[in-house]
Design an enzyme around this catalytic site. Sequence first.
Site, PDB file in Angstrom:
ATOM      1  N   ASP A  49       0.849  -1.184   0.000  1.00  0.00           N
ATOM      2  CA  ASP A  49       0.000   0.000   0.000  1.00  0.00           C
ATOM      3  C   ASP A  49       0.889   1.239   0.000  1.00  0.00           C
ATOM      4  O   ASP A  49       1.885   1.288   0.726  1.00  0.00           O
ATOM      5  CB  ASP A  49      -0.911  -0.009   1.241  1.00  0.00           C
ATOM      6  CG  ASP A  49      -2.033   0.994   1.128  1.00  0.00           C
ATOM      7  OD1 ASP A  49      -1.743   2.216   1.103  1.00  0.00           O
ATOM      8  OD2 ASP A  49      -3.196   0.586   1.088  1.00  0.00           O
ATOM      9  N   HIS A 119     -10.047  -4.717  -4.014  1.00  0.00           N
ATOM     10  CA  HIS A 119      -8.730  -5.011  -3.465  1.00  0.00           C
ATOM     11  C   HIS A 119      -8.855  -5.367  -1.988  1.00  0.00           C
ATOM     12  O   HIS A 119      -9.593  -4.745  -1.243  1.00  0.00           O
ATOM     13  CB  HIS A 119      -7.760  -3.848  -3.669  1.00  0.00           C
ATOM     14  CG  HIS A 119      -8.232  -2.539  -3.132  1.00  0.00           C
ATOM     15  ND1 HIS A 119      -9.192  -1.777  -3.761  1.00  0.00           N
ATOM     16  CD2 HIS A 119      -7.880  -1.855  -2.028  1.00  0.00           C
ATOM     17  CE1 HIS A 119      -9.407  -0.669  -3.069  1.00  0.00           C
ATOM     18  NE2 HIS A 119      -8.616  -0.697  -1.997  1.00  0.00           N
ATOM     19  N   LEU A 120      -8.132  -6.400  -1.609  1.00  0.00           N
ATOM     20  CA  LEU A 120      -8.112  -6.881  -0.232  1.00  0.00           C
ATOM     21  C   LEU A 120      -6.997  -6.178   0.512  1.00  0.00           C
ATOM     22  O   LEU A 120      -5.839  -6.212   0.085  1.00  0.00           O
ATOM     23  CB  LEU A 120      -7.869  -8.400  -0.229  1.00  0.00           C
ATOM     24  CG  LEU A 120      -7.599  -9.070   1.109  1.00  0.00           C
ATOM     25  CD1 LEU A 120      -8.809  -8.981   2.025  1.00  0.00           C
ATOM     26  CD2 LEU A 120      -7.195 -10.533   0.889  1.00  0.00           C
ATOM     27  N   HIS A 121      -7.340  -5.522   1.630  1.00  0.00           N
ATOM     28  CA  HIS A 121      -6.334  -4.922   2.500  1.00  0.00           C
ATOM     29  C   HIS A 121      -5.828  -6.002   3.444  1.00  0.00           C
ATOM     30  O   HIS A 121      -6.615  -6.729   4.056  1.00  0.00           O
ATOM     31  CB  HIS A 121      -6.935  -3.784   3.340  1.00  0.00           C
ATOM     32  CG  HIS A 121      -7.161  -2.533   2.566  1.00  0.00           C
ATOM     33  ND1 HIS A 121      -6.248  -1.507   2.519  1.00  0.00           N
ATOM     34  CD2 HIS A 121      -8.204  -2.144   1.800  1.00  0.00           C
ATOM     35  CE1 HIS A 121      -6.706  -0.536   1.759  1.00  0.00           C
ATOM     36  NE2 HIS A 121      -7.907  -0.896   1.307  1.00  0.00           N
TER      37      HIS A 121
END
Length: 170
Positions: A49, A119-121
């Site tokens: 990120d 989107h997967l955090h």
Amino acid sequence: MSEEPMNNKIVKNDRTEDRVQTCVFCNIISANGSNILEPRSNEFVVIKDLKPVATHHFLVLSHKHIASSKSLQPCEQDRNLIESMVTAAKQILLNNGCDLNDTRMGFHWPPFYSIGHMHLHVISPISSMSAFNRYVVFNPSISYIFVDVDYIKKRIGCKEKKETEDPSTV
């Protein structure tokens, strides 16, 4: 199924997956640059990120342009995608020496996201997050700003794993 504005042109790339020309994440995936981490897949990529909220903050981006996790359907294809994204997330956490018990994984829920590409955090350790991020922005317990992976899995009908499953075998 798409929640994209009408002015976003969808194009096909050499892998015949949908891309939106104006989508930042579609462009990152298409560029296939050095910012993409291992493990890689033909379903998703993992990147760091740009504005991490913890010591380790990764994003798992689906290759296919899906507007949000809310767009996922209770079908085998979407269930397999989520399962493989989570498996890769756990692997990258383990590769970085993270404690899976001090990790948060989930998705921002519409309309509370800035990029309309699912989107997967993947955030670890939770204990390194600021109080605001830990208790508000990335807290699946208080609102639908951020929902955890279990919520999505239940929503699309994923089968629950046995509690005795060893996460180190991911």
